[in-house]
Scaffold this active site. Structure first.
Site, PDB file in Angstrom:
ATOM      1  N   SER A  83      70.461  46.941  22.555  1.00 16.31           N
ATOM      2  CA  SER A  83      71.964  47.668  22.703  1.00 16.31           C
ATOM      3  C   SER A  83      72.968  46.569  23.069  1.00 16.31           C
ATOM      4  CB  SER A  83      72.003  48.052  24.015  1.00 16.31           C
ATOM      5  OG  SER A  83      71.625  47.137  25.204  1.00 16.31           O
ATOM      6  N   LYS A 154      75.697  44.104  29.122  1.00 12.51           N
ATOM      7  CA  LYS A 154      77.032  45.401  28.732  1.00 12.51           C
ATOM      8  C   LYS A 154      78.469  44.083  28.403  1.00 12.51           C
ATOM      9  CE  LYS A 154      73.655  48.572  28.064  1.00 12.51           C
ATOM     10  NZ  LYS A 154      73.139  48.846  26.995  1.00 12.51           N
TER      11      LYS A 154
END
Length: 274
Positions: A83, A154
Site C-alpha cells: 500500500s 500511511k
C-alpha cells in the site's frame, strides 16, 4: 516471707549482661540475615557459573535493553503490504521514531506515520491467542515479525481543520492548493473516487502512496470515526528504511505540502466531491 532472698534469686541470669538485649534486631528474626545476603548471592550466581550461563544472562540483558528501546524510542516495523509502494515495499524494515511527536509539534502533512487503527480503520480488536500475542510482541519489537494487525503505515495528507478534496480529474488539493504527489506509485492518481472531507481537530486524514492498492481513510469515510486517525493513536514517524541494506535511506518529508495555506474554518463532514 524472705523478700530479699527472692529478689536475689530473680536477679541471677544465665546470660551475660548486655547479651540478648544488646544484639541487633535482625539477628533475632529468623531469615532476616539470609535476606540481607540475597543480592550478593544473586550477583554471584549471575556472574559465576559456566560460559553457557553467562551467555544466557548476557542475551537476556540485551533482549531487555532492545525491548526497552523499542517500547519508548525507536522500533523496527515490518511493512506488510504494497500500500505504500514505491516509497516502502513489502518486507522493508522501517525504523519508527517514537519520540518524534512527544516533545514538539504533532504530525505534519507529508509525514509517513505508523498508527494504531483501532477505532478508525478497525472497529473491534481481532481475537488473538495470549501466547501468540506475547510472542508476536517480542518478535515485532526487533523486526522479526509483522506488528499487531491493527497497526498501519500511511502518509499524512490532512491535519485538523484541513479541507482535503480529490476532484473528478484525480487531482488532490488541500485548503485549495493542488498537491503534486511525486511519491505516488507510477500510473496512480490521487484517487479514482472523488471525495471532499474536512478533517476534525485532533485527527489526521491519511492515504497510502500506492493508491490503487491501499485501503486508507477514503475507504472508511462512512464508518464510525470517519477514517480519521486520532493523533493520540500515532505510534511514531517512520524515518529510515533500515533493511534490506540496499534500500537504506531516510524518509524525508516531501516539499509538496510546503505551500499549503493554513485552514480557515470549514464546515465539517465528508462527502463525494462536486
Amino acid at each position: 516471707m524472705d523478700t530479699d532472698a527472692q529478689l536475689s534469686e530473680r536477679d541471677r541470669s544465665p546470660h551475660p549482661e548486655g547479651g540478648e538485649e544488646q544484639r541487633s534486631r535482625s539477628s533475632r528474626i529468623p531469615g532476616r540475615s539470609g535476606l540481607a545476603g540475597l543480592p550478593r548471592r544473586a550477583w554471584r550466581w549471575l556472574t559465576g557459573g559456566g560460559p553457557l550461563r553467562r551467555a544466557g544472562v548476557l542475551l537476556a540483558c540485551c533482549l531487555a535493553l532492545v525491548m526497552l528501546v523499542s517500547a519508548y524510542v525507536v522500533q523496527p516495523f515490518v511493512i506488510p503490504s504494497a500500500s505504500m509502494e514505491n516509497t516502502l515495499r513489502p518486507g522493508d524494515r522501517v525504523l519508527v521514531n517514537k519520540l518524534a511527536y512527544r516533545f514538539g509539534d504533532g504530525p505534519r502533512r507529508g509525514d509517513v506515520i505508523v498508527f494504531d487503527g483501532l477505532g478508525s480503520f478497525v472497529q473491534e480488536e481481532p481475537a488473538e491467542n495470549a501466547v501468540t500475542k506475547a510472542v508476536r510482541k517480542v518478535a515485532s519489537s526487533v523486526g522479526l515479525m509483522q506488528p499487531a494487525p491493527t497497526d498501519y503505515v500511511k502518509r499524512v495528507v490532512g491535519v485538523g481543520g484541513d479541507r482535503v478534496v480529490c476532484d473528478h480529474r484525480g487531482r488532490l488539493s488541500v485548503n485549495g492548493r493542488v498537491i503534486t504527489e511525486d511519491y505516488l506509485f507510477p500510473g496512480d492518481t490521487a484517487s479514482r473516487v472523488p471525495f471532499t472531507v474536512v478533517v476534525p481537530e485532533g485527527r489526521l486524514f491519511v492515504l497510502g502512496d500506492h493508491r490503487s492498492a491501499s485501503r486508507d481513510s477514503r475507504d472508511h469515510l462512512g464508518e464510525p470515526g470517519g477514517g480519521m486517525v486520532p493523533v493520540d493513536r500515532v505510534i511514531g514517524r517512520a524515518e529510515w528504511i533500515g533493511w534490506p541494506l540496499g534500500r537504506w535511506t531516510a524518509l524525508d518529508r516531501p516539499d509538496a505540502f510546503d505551500d499549503v495555506p493554513e485552514p480557515r474554518g470549514h464546515g465539517g463532514g465528508a462527502r463525494g466531491a462536486p
